[in-house]
Design a protein around this motif. Structure first.
Motif, short mmCIF file in Angstrom:
data_model
loop_
_atom_site.label_atom_id
_atom_site.label_comp_id
_atom_site.label_asym_id
_atom_site.label_seq_id
_atom_site.Cartn_x
_atom_site.Cartn_y
_atom_site.Cartn_z
N ARG A 5 20.13 -21.38 43.52
CA ARG A 5 18.81 -21.78 43.03
C ARG A 5 17.78 -21.14 43.97
NH1 ARG A 5 15.67 -27.57 42.75
NH2 ARG A 5 14.13 -26.91 41.20
N HIS A 6 16.74 -20.58 43.39
CA HIS A 6 15.74 -19.85 44.16
C HIS A 6 15.12 -20.71 45.26
CE1 HIS A 6 12.39 -21.96 42.27
NE2 HIS A 6 13.04 -21.83 41.14
N CYS A 7 14.49 -20.04 46.19
CA CYS A 7 13.81 -20.68 47.31
C CYS A 7 12.48 -21.27 46.83
CB CYS A 7 13.58 -19.66 48.41
SG CYS A 7 15.13 -18.93 49.02
N GLU A 8 11.75 -21.91 47.75
CA GLU A 8 10.50 -22.58 47.40
C GLU A 8 9.51 -21.60 46.77
OE1 GLU A 8 8.49 -25.66 50.05
OE2 GLU A 8 7.17 -23.90 50.25
N PRO A 14 6.78 -17.00 35.34
CA PRO A 14 7.78 -15.98 35.70
C PRO A 14 7.37 -15.06 36.85
CG PRO A 14 7.68 -16.20 33.33
CD PRO A 14 6.56 -17.06 33.88
N ASP A 15 6.06 -14.82 37.01
CA ASP A 15 5.59 -13.95 38.09
C ASP A 15 5.23 -14.70 39.37
OD1 ASP A 15 5.89 -11.63 36.56
OD2 ASP A 15 3.89 -11.86 35.68
N ARG A 47 10.26 -13.48 39.31
CA ARG A 47 9.99 -12.96 40.65
C ARG A 47 10.59 -13.83 41.75
NH1 ARG A 47 3.89 -11.71 42.93
NH2 ARG A 47 4.55 -10.79 44.91
N ARG A 48 10.47 -15.14 41.63
CA ARG A 48 10.95 -16.04 42.69
C ARG A 48 12.45 -15.95 42.88
NH1 ARG A 48 9.01 -19.08 38.45
NH2 ARG A 48 10.43 -20.53 37.40
N ALA A 49 13.19 -15.71 41.81
CA ALA A 49 14.65 -15.57 41.93
C ALA A 49 14.99 -14.26 42.64
CB ALA A 49 15.30 -15.63 40.56
N HIS A 50 14.35 -13.19 42.22
CA HIS A 50 14.61 -11.88 42.83
C HIS A 50 14.25 -11.91 44.32
CE1 HIS A 50 14.30 -7.59 43.75
NE2 HIS A 50 15.18 -7.44 42.79
N GLN A 51 13.10 -12.47 44.66
CA GLN A 51 12.69 -12.54 46.06
C GLN A 51 13.67 -13.37 46.90
OE1 GLN A 51 8.57 -13.98 45.54
NE2 GLN A 51 7.97 -12.18 46.76
N SER A 52 14.33 -14.33 46.27
CA SER A 52 15.26 -15.20 47.00
C SER A 52 16.50 -14.46 47.48
CB SER A 52 15.67 -16.39 46.12
OG SER A 52 14.55 -17.22 45.86
N VAL A 53 16.91 -13.41 46.77
CA VAL A 53 18.10 -12.66 47.19
C VAL A 53 17.78 -11.26 47.73
CG1 VAL A 53 19.75 -13.93 45.76
CG2 VAL A 53 18.58 -11.91 44.83
N ALA A 54 16.52 -10.88 47.72
CA ALA A 54 16.15 -9.55 48.22
C ALA A 54 16.56 -9.34 49.69
CB ALA A 54 14.66 -9.29 48.03
N VAL A 128 24.51 -14.98 42.05
CA VAL A 128 23.45 -14.99 41.05
C VAL A 128 22.29 -15.85 41.53
CG1 VAL A 128 22.87 -15.70 38.70
CG2 VAL A 128 25.14 -14.77 39.19
N ALA A 129 21.09 -15.31 41.46
CA ALA A 129 19.88 -16.08 41.75
C ALA A 129 19.29 -16.56 40.43
CB ALA A 129 18.87 -15.21 42.50
N THR A 130 19.20 -17.86 40.29
CA THR A 130 18.73 -18.45 39.04
C THR A 130 17.80 -19.62 39.32
OG1 THR A 130 19.44 -19.17 36.83
CG2 THR A 130 20.79 -19.90 38.71
#
Length: 174
Positions: A5-8, A14-15, A47-54, A128-130
Motif C-alpha cells: 500500500r502506498h506511502c502517505e 490520481p496525480d 502518482r503516489r503508488a509510483h513514488q512509493s516504490v521509486a 506491486v504498489a497499489t
C-alpha cells in the motif's frame, strides 16, 4: 509476491503526490524491502503508488512497470458525506455500485487477474504498489475474514506477502 500500500499521500486524486513524510516513508520502505531483492516492480498508474516504490527501483536498478489494473477502486463519481460508511457497505455487499463507481466484486476480479498474471510470469519475487481499498478487497478474496476491519487496520505504507501453494492462497503482513 509483495503487495504494497502506498506511502502517505497528499490526496486521493490520481496525480496527488506523496507528502514530505510519505517521501521519507518511501526511502524507509526501500531500505526494508531491498534485502528481499524483488526482481519485478509494478505500480498503479497513480502518482503516489509510483513514488512509493521509486526509491526501491533506484536502489535495485529495476524499472517500474505501470499496470492500470492496480489502480484504486472508485466508490463513485461524487463526493460522499459518509465515505467510510460507503466503504463498509461495499464490503458487506460486494455487488453494490454507486453512480460512476466500481463494485467490490468487479475490483476484486480486476485485482485477481493482475495477481494471476504476475504469478504465472517468470519472476522470482514481484512487488506491486497499489492502494488500500483494492488491497483490502484482494485480501478479502483470499480470506473472507479480512474485510472492512482489515481495511481499517491498513497503514501507509503497508506490505503483505502473498503466495499460492498446494494448500491454496496465503498472505501475511510484513
Amino acid at each position: 509476491m509483495l503487495l504494497i500500500r502506498h506511502c502517505e499521500s497528499s490526496g486521493q486524486h490520481p496525480d496527488a503526490p506523496l507528502t514530505a513524510r510519505g517521501l521519507e516513508q518511501a526511502e524507509e520502505l526501500a531500505q526494508r524491502l531491498a534485502p528481499l531483492a524483488p526482481d519485478h516492480l509494478v505500480s498503479s498508474p497513480y502518482r503516489r503508488a509510483h513514488q512509493s516504490v521509486a526509491p526501491l527501483a533506484a536502489m535495485l536498478g529495476v524499472a517500474v512497470t505501470t499496470d492500470a489494473r492496480w489502480r484504486e477502486r472508485q466508490l463513485g463519481d461524487a463526493p460522499l458525506d459518509d465515505w467510510r460508511g460507503a466503504v463498509r457497505d461495499s464490503f458487506d455487499d460486494l455487488d453494490r455500485v454507486l453512480p460512476g463507481g466500481e463494485s467490490s466484486r468487479a475490483a476484486q476480479a480486476r485485482a485477481r487477474a493482475a495477481l494471476d498474471a504476475l504469478l504465472t510470469a517468470p519472476h522470482r519475487l514481484p512487488a506491486v504498489a497499489t492502494h488500500g481499498n483494492l488491497l483490502a478487497l484482494l485480501l478479502t478474496s483470499i480470506d473472507g475474514q479480512f474485510g472492512y476491519a482489515g481495511w481499517e487496520s491498513l497503514t501507509n505504507p503497508d506490505v503483505y506477502a502473498v503466495e499460492f501453494t498446494d494448500r491454496g492462497w496465503r498472505y501475511r503482513r510484513l
